[in-house]
Design a protein around this motif. Structure first.
Motif, PDB file in Angstrom:
ATOM      1  N   ILE A  70       0.866  -1.163   0.000  1.00 46.79           N
ATOM      2  CA  ILE A  70       0.000   0.000   0.000  1.00 46.79           C
ATOM      3  C   ILE A  70       0.906   1.217   0.000  1.00 46.79           C
ATOM      4  O   ILE A  70       2.106   1.125   0.241  1.00 46.79           O
ATOM      5  CB  ILE A  70      -0.953   0.045   1.210  1.00 46.79           C
ATOM      6  N   SER A  71       0.351   2.361  -0.254  1.00 46.79           N
ATOM      7  CA  SER A  71       1.152   3.579  -0.272  1.00 46.79           C
ATOM      8  C   SER A  71       0.470   4.632   0.573  1.00 46.79           C
ATOM      9  O   SER A  71      -0.736   4.832   0.459  1.00 46.79           O
ATOM     10  CB  SER A  71       1.306   4.090  -1.703  1.00 46.79           C
ATOM     11  N   THR A  72       1.251   5.273   1.452  1.00 42.05           N
ATOM     12  CA  THR A  72       0.692   6.419   2.140  1.00 42.05           C
ATOM     13  C   THR A  72       0.712   7.573   1.159  1.00 42.05           C
ATOM     14  O   THR A  72       1.748   7.931   0.625  1.00 42.05           O
ATOM     15  CB  THR A  72       1.505   6.765   3.397  1.00 42.05           C
ATOM     16  N   ARG A  73      -0.453   8.125   0.907  1.00 41.35           N
ATOM     17  CA  ARG A  73      -0.583   9.175  -0.085  1.00 41.35           C
ATOM     18  C   ARG A  73      -1.116  10.431   0.573  1.00 41.35           C
ATOM     19  O   ARG A  73      -1.158  10.544   1.795  1.00 41.35           O
ATOM     20  CB  ARG A  73      -1.505   8.699  -1.214  1.00 41.35           C
ATOM     21  N   LYS A  74      -1.503  11.377  -0.230  1.00 35.90           N
ATOM     22  CA  LYS A  74      -2.008  12.645   0.300  1.00 35.90           C
ATOM     23  C   LYS A  74      -3.217  12.410   1.187  1.00 35.90           C
ATOM     24  O   LYS A  74      -3.359  13.039   2.244  1.00 35.90           O
ATOM     25  CB  LYS A  74      -2.370  13.575  -0.863  1.00 35.90           C
ATOM     26  N   TYR A  75      -4.093  11.486   0.737  1.00 34.73           N
ATOM     27  CA  TYR A  75      -5.259  11.127   1.526  1.00 34.73           C
ATOM     28  C   TYR A  75      -5.196   9.634   1.874  1.00 34.73           C
ATOM     29  O   TYR A  75      -4.397   8.898   1.308  1.00 34.73           O
ATOM     30  CB  TYR A  75      -6.547  11.431   0.740  1.00 34.73           C
ATOM     31  N   ARG A  76      -6.054   9.208   2.763  1.00 40.58           N
ATOM     32  CA  ARG A  76      -6.066   7.801   3.154  1.00 40.58           C
ATOM     33  C   ARG A  76      -6.643   6.938   2.032  1.00 40.58           C
ATOM     34  O   ARG A  76      -7.294   7.432   1.102  1.00 40.58           O
ATOM     35  CB  ARG A  76      -6.858   7.613   4.464  1.00 40.58           C
ATOM     36  N   VAL A  77      -6.434   5.638   2.131  1.00 40.63           N
ATOM     37  CA  VAL A  77      -6.763   4.692   1.066  1.00 40.63           C
ATOM     38  C   VAL A  77      -8.203   4.838   0.581  1.00 40.63           C
ATOM     39  O   VAL A  77      -8.474   4.815  -0.623  1.00 40.63           O
ATOM     40  CB  VAL A  77      -6.501   3.250   1.543  1.00 40.63           C
ATOM     41  N   PRO A  83     -14.954   0.074  -2.881  1.00 37.46           N
ATOM     42  CA  PRO A  83     -14.914  -1.374  -2.669  1.00 37.46           C
ATOM     43  C   PRO A  83     -16.082  -2.089  -3.336  1.00 37.46           C
ATOM     44  O   PRO A  83     -17.123  -1.495  -3.633  1.00 37.46           O
ATOM     45  CB  PRO A  83     -14.978  -1.514  -1.139  1.00 37.46           C
ATOM     46  N   TYR A  84     -15.910  -3.378  -3.529  1.00 38.42           N
ATOM     47  CA  TYR A  84     -16.875  -4.201  -4.261  1.00 38.42           C
ATOM     48  C   TYR A  84     -18.274  -4.135  -3.658  1.00 38.42           C
ATOM     49  O   TYR A  84     -19.274  -4.162  -4.386  1.00 38.42           O
ATOM     50  CB  TYR A  84     -16.378  -5.646  -4.291  1.00 38.42           C
ATOM     51  N   GLN A  85     -18.374  -4.067  -2.345  1.00 44.29           N
ATOM     52  CA  GLN A  85     -19.681  -4.047  -1.683  1.00 44.29           C
ATOM     53  C   GLN A  85     -20.506  -2.830  -2.103  1.00 44.29           C
ATOM     54  O   GLN A  85     -21.733  -2.884  -2.120  1.00 44.29           O
ATOM     55  CB  GLN A  85     -19.506  -4.057  -0.150  1.00 44.29           C
ATOM     56  N   ASN A 133     -21.675  -0.268   3.579  1.00 46.10           N
ATOM     57  CA  ASN A 133     -20.575  -0.017   4.494  1.00 46.10           C
ATOM     58  C   ASN A 133     -20.506  -1.088   5.588  1.00 46.10           C
ATOM     59  O   ASN A 133     -19.422  -1.490   6.016  1.00 46.10           O
ATOM     60  CB  ASN A 133     -20.745   1.369   5.125  1.00 46.10           C
ATOM     61  N   LEU A 134     -21.673  -1.558   6.025  1.00 46.01           N
ATOM     62  CA  LEU A 134     -21.730  -2.651   7.000  1.00 46.01           C
ATOM     63  C   LEU A 134     -21.121  -3.919   6.409  1.00 46.01           C
ATOM     64  O   LEU A 134     -20.347  -4.621   7.074  1.00 46.01           O
ATOM     65  CB  LEU A 134     -23.179  -2.895   7.424  1.00 46.01           C
ATOM     66  N   GLU A 135     -21.473  -4.220   5.159  1.00 46.93           N
ATOM     67  CA  GLU A 135     -20.908  -5.409   4.508  1.00 46.93           C
ATOM     68  C   GLU A 135     -19.394  -5.269   4.347  1.00 46.93           C
ATOM     69  O   GLU A 135     -18.652  -6.249   4.476  1.00 46.93           O
ATOM     70  CB  GLU A 135     -21.576  -5.619   3.144  1.00 46.93           C
ATOM     71  N   TRP A 136     -18.942  -4.061   4.068  1.00 44.89           N
ATOM     72  CA  TRP A 136     -17.507  -3.803   3.958  1.00 44.89           C
ATOM     73  C   TRP A 136     -16.817  -4.038   5.312  1.00 44.89           C
ATOM     74  O   TRP A 136     -15.740  -4.634   5.384  1.00 44.89           O
ATOM     75  CB  TRP A 136     -17.277  -2.384   3.461  1.00 44.89           C
ATOM     76  N   GLU A 162     -10.119   0.521   7.326  1.00 43.11           N
ATOM     77  CA  GLU A 162     -11.025   1.629   7.621  1.00 43.11           C
ATOM     78  C   GLU A 162     -12.351   1.492   6.880  1.00 43.11           C
ATOM     79  O   GLU A 162     -12.393   1.237   5.676  1.00 43.11           O
ATOM     80  CB  GLU A 162     -10.369   2.955   7.243  1.00 43.11           C
ATOM     81  N   VAL A 163     -13.442   1.668   7.601  1.00 40.90           N
ATOM     82  CA  VAL A 163     -14.759   1.766   6.978  1.00 40.90           C
ATOM     83  C   VAL A 163     -15.036   3.248   6.706  1.00 40.90           C
ATOM     84  O   VAL A 163     -14.350   4.130   7.227  1.00 40.90           O
ATOM     85  CB  VAL A 163     -15.864   1.162   7.874  1.00 40.90           C
ATOM     86  N   TYR A 164     -16.041   3.510   5.898  1.00 42.43           N
ATOM     87  CA  TYR A 164     -16.328   4.880   5.494  1.00 42.43           C
ATOM     88  C   TYR A 164     -17.156   5.614   6.553  1.00 42.43           C
ATOM     89  O   TYR A 164     -18.004   5.018   7.222  1.00 42.43           O
ATOM     90  CB  TYR A 164     -17.073   4.895   4.164  1.00 42.43           C
ATOM     91  N   ASN A 165     -16.922   6.899   6.665  1.00 41.77           N
ATOM     92  CA  ASN A 165     -17.699   7.746   7.559  1.00 41.77           C
ATOM     93  C   ASN A 165     -18.817   8.380   6.744  1.00 41.77           C
ATOM     94  O   ASN A 165     -18.612   9.383   6.050  1.00 41.77           O
ATOM     95  CB  ASN A 165     -16.803   8.817   8.188  1.00 41.77           C
ATOM     96  N   ALA A 166     -19.995   7.792   6.831  1.00 42.06           N
ATOM     97  CA  ALA A 166     -21.121   8.242   6.005  1.00 42.06           C
ATOM     98  C   ALA A 166     -21.510   9.681   6.314  1.00 42.06           C
ATOM     99  O   ALA A 166     -21.836  10.466   5.414  1.00 42.06           O
ATOM    100  CB  ALA A 166     -22.319   7.321   6.208  1.00 42.06           C
ATOM    101  N   ASP A 167     -21.482  10.061   7.599  1.00 43.54           N
ATOM    102  CA  ASP A 167     -21.892  11.420   7.972  1.00 43.54           C
ATOM    103  C   ASP A 167     -20.967  12.459   7.350  1.00 43.54           C
ATOM    104  O   ASP A 167     -21.418  13.529   6.930  1.00 43.54           O
ATOM    105  CB  ASP A 167     -21.897  11.562   9.501  1.00 43.54           C
ATOM    106  N   ILE A 168     -19.667  12.152   7.284  1.00 41.65           N
ATOM    107  CA  ILE A 168     -18.705  13.081   6.680  1.00 41.65           C
ATOM    108  C   ILE A 168     -18.920  13.160   5.169  1.00 41.65           C
ATOM    109  O   ILE A 168     -18.998  14.249   4.590  1.00 41.65           O
ATOM    110  CB  ILE A 168     -17.260  12.642   6.985  1.00 41.65           C
ATOM    111  N   ILE A 169     -19.027  12.017   4.523  1.00 43.36           N
ATOM    112  CA  ILE A 169     -19.137  11.986   3.060  1.00 43.36           C
ATOM    113  C   ILE A 169     -20.442  12.614   2.584  1.00 43.36           C
ATOM    114  O   ILE A 169     -20.461  13.344   1.579  1.00 43.36           O
ATOM    115  CB  ILE A 169     -19.017  10.542   2.539  1.00 43.36           C
TER     116      ILE A 169
END
Length: 252
Positions: A70-77, A83-85, A133-136, A162-169
């Protein structure tokens, strides 16, 4: 007498040669050790500077899963991935058409999250997103054998858990999203080093948002009810082609 004197001269010459050889050897060895130490220290300082100051430089890091990188980049992965889900919400064929046509810009340059583009283009409801996100999260726990989290702060490979933060997105505010998903400094690269430090009492985890799958699922059910039985995705390429392309201005 002459022979005796000659032997002494030869012996002295031999001693002199041996002394010179020994001196050169030890000087060369000492010089080599100093050079080696200098290179090592310089390399460490450069690496440390790169890790701390240049977050947007790709750094190849060996993961604990499957020997990949993996690569640490400007933002997180998660800033760069769908993802597939989540792909299953719209269907694989439709997703890859969208990805090929409209998802071909570098997020580090546009500073627009790929998942945000995906949600906006297909008008994905927050309910559908949170269920995916739950399935992920279940994949992270059950397939990858890791602890799901949000906003990781302990080791670089933790980004893959990391799972996604729905409230932020779902604010759809790029400034808020980018501030949340900016890559930070990790004290460790590998989970094994992190766990060893915690076990030794030399480090306490900085990550606070650990995900409890049962609690996450209970909260989703409380908001939206039980999930309906999944049916086959019926979205077709024709429907994709006839979609309102005015939204493409948002993702380009």
């Amino acid at each position: 007498m002459k022979r005796y004197f000659k032997n002494i001269v030869v012996f002295i010459l031999i001693l002199h040669i041996v002394f010179l050889f020994s001196s050169c050897f030890f000087k060369e060895k000492e010089s080599s050790e100093k050079t080696s130490t200098t290179v090592s220290d310089t390399t460490y300082q450069e690496l440390n500077t790169t890790v701390i100051e240049n977050k947007d430089i790709y750094q190849s890091i060996k993961t604990d899963i499957g020997g990949g990188t993996i690569s640490t980049r400007k933002y997180r992965v998660n800033y760069y991935d769908v993802p597939y889900q989540f792909i299953l919400i719209v269907g694989e064929d439709v997703y890859w058409e969208w990805d090929e046509q409209y998802n071909n810009e570098n997020p580090d340059e546009t500073n627009v999250m790929v998942m945000k583009r995906f949600i906006e283009y297909f008008d994905i409801s927050k309910e559908s997103f949170e269920r995916a996100n739950l399935e992920w999260a279940k994949v992270i726990l059950n397939k990858m054998g890791s602890q799901p989290n949000m906003n990781p702060k302990d080791f670089a490979n933790q980004e893959t858990d990391e799972v996604y933060n729905a409230d932020i997105i779902y604010t759809f505010d790029d400034d808020i999203i980018n501030e949340y998903y900016i890559s930070g400094y990790y004290p460790y690269i590998y989970e094994s080093d992190f766990e060893e430090a915690v076990a030794n009492g030399t480090y306490q985890t900085r990550t606070t948002d650990w995900i409890d799958i049962d609690q996450m699922e209970a909260e989703i059910i409380a908001k939206y009810g039980e999930a309906e039985i999944a049916t086959e995705v019926t979205t077709t390429s024709e429907e994709f082609d006839s979609a309102d392309l005015s939204q493409t201005e948002t993702i380009e």
